[in-house]
Design an enzyme around this catalytic site. Structure first.
Site, PDB file in Angstrom:
ATOM      1  N   SER A 170       0.081 -13.267 -32.382  1.00  0.00           N
ATOM      2  CA  SER A 170       0.344 -11.846 -32.615  1.00  0.00           C
ATOM      3  C   SER A 170       1.827 -11.545 -32.798  1.00  0.00           C
ATOM      4  CB  SER A 170      -0.203 -11.014 -31.452  1.00  0.00           C
ATOM      5  OG  SER A 170       0.387 -11.414 -30.220  1.00  0.00           O
ATOM      6  N   ASP A 202       6.080  -4.792 -23.991  1.00  0.00           N
ATOM      7  CA  ASP A 202       5.055  -4.678 -22.952  1.00  0.00           C
ATOM      8  C   ASP A 202       5.107  -5.845 -21.971  1.00  0.00           C
ATOM      9  OD1 ASP A 202       4.196  -6.734 -24.534  1.00  0.00           O
ATOM     10  OD2 ASP A 202       2.333  -5.779 -25.191  1.00  0.00           O
ATOM     11  N   HIS A 226       5.051  -8.959 -25.864  1.00  0.00           N
ATOM     12  CA  HIS A 226       5.380  -8.801 -27.281  1.00  0.00           C
ATOM     13  C   HIS A 226       6.787  -8.243 -27.452  1.00  0.00           C
ATOM     14  CE1 HIS A 226       0.917  -8.647 -27.088  1.00  0.00           C
ATOM     15  NE2 HIS A 226       1.033  -9.434 -28.149  1.00  0.00           N
TER      16      HIS A 226
END
Length: 243
Positions: free
Chosen positions: A24, A196, A199
């Site tokens: 991601s 967070d 990320h």
């Protein structure tokens, strides 16, 4: 001049490409102010920057799909650089996140297998950059987990073990490595690099972009600009400049 005739006169343009392969953190890199978008902007007119980030993926899955993303039929000359950026999911704690967790030794073996595959299709080690997972800011990530009804499922010390394994694979295989886990923690409060706890934030994206560009620039500085600058086009006979 008919377009078909013009196409026959000019040789096909082979646009080089940089492939960003990861989880991601790579998939999100084309968002506004993302590190992948920064690279694409810097390399426009020289090569394409292709995002092959897959949210939630680990190296066990990545190893299986890499040959589908960069098949042997591709011209190795067209792929001028590949980044391999996994570990944030592999390093998840087995008891709390067994689906994404990959044991440390298997993680290293998977990275090595991916490098060896790229070399087998003609992408030499000097065109490959391994990127370690960034550090984990545990308190922020714990809040994220609790909001979903989960427990803290990663630990920074564990992530560090995977980062060290990634760096060792790079050394063994002769590739470049960007050790984000170490570099980011040189800042006393590295939490500003993370949105967070896991990320990248805007500042983290800028940091990765700068660090990665310093490595890519050396590899890609010789790439010519594709097609002439508009002021250099002969407007009376454009085909002389463009074909």
């Amino acid at each position: 001049m008919a377009l078909a005739e013009a196409g026959a006169r000019g040789r096909a343009l082979l646009w080089p490409r940089v492939v960003l392969f990861g989880d991601s953190i790579t998939e999100f890199s084309f968002q506004e102010n993302g590190w992948g978008a920064y690279l694409a902007e810097r390399l426009v007119r020289k090569c394409d920057v292709v995002n092959r980030g897959l949210s939630g993926y680990n190296t066990r899955w990545a190893k299986l799909i890499l040959p589908r993303l960069i098949p042997k039929s591709d011209s190795a000359e067209s792929t001028v650089a590949v980044t391999i950026f996994f570990g944030a999911n592999d390093s998840a704690l087995k008891d709390l996140n067994p689906k994404q967790h990959v044991p440390l030794e298997e993680y290293a073996a998977n990275l090595k297998a991916m490098v060896q595959y790229l070399k087998s299709v003609g992408i030499t080690e000097d065109r490959i950059i391994l990127i370690t997972p960034p550090p984990l800011q545990e308190s922020a990530w714990e809040k994220h987990c609790l909001a979903k009804g989960d427990q803290l499922n990663r630990r920074n010390a564990t992530t560090g073990q995977y980062a060290q394994a990634c760096a060792r694979v790079a050394q063994d295989c002769g590739t470049d490595v960007l050790d984000l886990w170490t570099l980011m923690q040189r800042k006393q409060d590295f939490s500003s690099y993370l949105s967070d706890g896991l990320h990248l934030s805007r500042e983290g994206n800028s940091f990765v972009a700068a660090q990665l560009w310093s490595r890519l620039d050396k590899k890609l500085s010789a790439l010519p600009s594709l097609l002439p600058y508009w002021r250099e086009v002969d407007h009376m006979q454009p085909e002389a400049s463009l074909l």
